[in-house]
Enzyme design. Sequence first.
Site, PDB file in Angstrom:
ATOM      1  N   HIS A 147       1.818   4.684  -2.829  1.00  0.00           N
ATOM      2  CA  HIS A 147       1.969   6.136  -2.677  1.00  0.00           C
ATOM      3  C   HIS A 147       3.297   6.598  -3.275  1.00  0.00           C
ATOM      4  O   HIS A 147       3.363   7.612  -3.970  1.00  0.00           O
ATOM      5  CB  HIS A 147       1.916   6.532  -1.200  1.00  0.00           C
ATOM      6  CG  HIS A 147       0.571   6.401  -0.574  1.00  0.00           C
ATOM      7  ND1 HIS A 147      -0.569   6.926  -1.128  1.00  0.00           N
ATOM      8  CD2 HIS A 147       0.188   5.813   0.601  1.00  0.00           C
ATOM      9  CE1 HIS A 147      -1.604   6.668  -0.346  1.00  0.00           C
ATOM     10  NE2 HIS A 147      -1.176   5.985   0.702  1.00  0.00           N
ATOM     11  N   HIS A 170       0.831  -1.208   0.000  1.00  0.00           N
ATOM     12  CA  HIS A 170       0.000   0.000   0.000  1.00  0.00           C
ATOM     13  C   HIS A 170       0.866   1.258   0.000  1.00  0.00           C
ATOM     14  O   HIS A 170       0.660   2.169  -0.816  1.00  0.00           O
ATOM     15  CB  HIS A 170      -0.904  -0.023   1.232  1.00  0.00           C
ATOM     16  CG  HIS A 170      -1.714   1.215   1.449  1.00  0.00           C
ATOM     17  ND1 HIS A 170      -3.058   1.293   1.146  1.00  0.00           N
ATOM     18  CD2 HIS A 170      -1.382   2.424   1.975  1.00  0.00           C
ATOM     19  CE1 HIS A 170      -3.504   2.506   1.449  1.00  0.00           C
ATOM     20  NE2 HIS A 170      -2.506   3.214   1.968  1.00  0.00           N
ATOM     21  N   GLU A 171       1.839   1.309   0.908  1.00  0.00           N
ATOM     22  CA  GLU A 171       2.676   2.509   1.011  1.00  0.00           C
ATOM     23  C   GLU A 171       3.523   2.709  -0.239  1.00  0.00           C
ATOM     24  O   GLU A 171       3.739   3.838  -0.681  1.00  0.00           O
ATOM     25  CB  GLU A 171       3.565   2.417   2.256  1.00  0.00           C
ATOM     26  CG  GLU A 171       2.806   2.366   3.576  1.00  0.00           C
ATOM     27  CD  GLU A 171       1.843   3.511   3.785  1.00  0.00           C
ATOM     28  OE1 GLU A 171       2.068   4.602   3.221  1.00  0.00           O
ATOM     29  OE2 GLU A 171       0.836   3.321   4.489  1.00  0.00           O
TER      30      GLU A 171
END
Length: 299
Positions: free
Chosen positions: A211, A207-208
Amino acid sequence: MIKLLLLASLGLLAAAADPKPKPFDCGTNTEHASPDFLKSIQALHGGANNGSPAARAALVARDKDNNSAIAVEAVFHIVAKTGETADITNDMPSAQLDALNAAYKDYGISFTLKNVTWTTNDAWAVGDGSSDLDMKKALRQGTYRTLNIYFQTDLSGGVLGRCTLPAKLSGPSPDPGVYASDGCNVNANTMPAGNMDGYNKGKTAVHETGHWMGLLHTFEGNSCDGSGDYIDDTPQEAQSTDGCPDSPPKSTCPSQSGSDKNDPIHNYMDYSTDACYTGFTALQHDRMHAMYNMYRDGN
């Protein structure tokens, strides 16, 4: 009185044994984005008429071959408090790398682990305030193309992770502030076989890293109106997901147009549990490639 105390004790034991994991939370949103990045994603979403340099550069990056493979070098930094080093075993970084590659392999992105550092530092393991930048200045390796993930045993802020969005590097050398702070902070216990129930399959780092590659949350803006995450094939979502509510399906914007009125709970950029995640969308693939081409490739 004894009976009441016994009931209270049983209640505490039941609470301690509750298998429901804590909700996922991430410390990254558009408030942490540079103006240049916001202009770029607005241009890619159809707002290129302002003619800004960021808009023009975004469209050039978009028009590059999005099918070209992206090979990312990664460095993992394991940062633990004194007495907590045993919680993170030697095989967890390689298992985390496998989780990253499994998640991104269908989207033309691969990761090679160039190094793993191990540090015991009580302040850095929390990463609060200036200690976070001190840690990154001391440990960061590689270029702006290098993914540095700091796996901290006691990450501050009540989040499982946070990561920097790509930003423009100005001048002949990297901007010291942008470059030094670039990377992802992730709770070390979310790595595969970690002790974070519901979030210990390595998907927090997935997920990170989304980003870091230029993606926003699928529920960005927490509204059924507006641009959301600036990507058209992620359904509008007014509230982040807790767990994996697929029966009945979660639908926070049931009146939205289009065939899929359910929330994208299986998308890596929502807040679902690790077992719930299945992938990205086609336009998220394109966005990651465009953002990497624009901001990171060649730096």
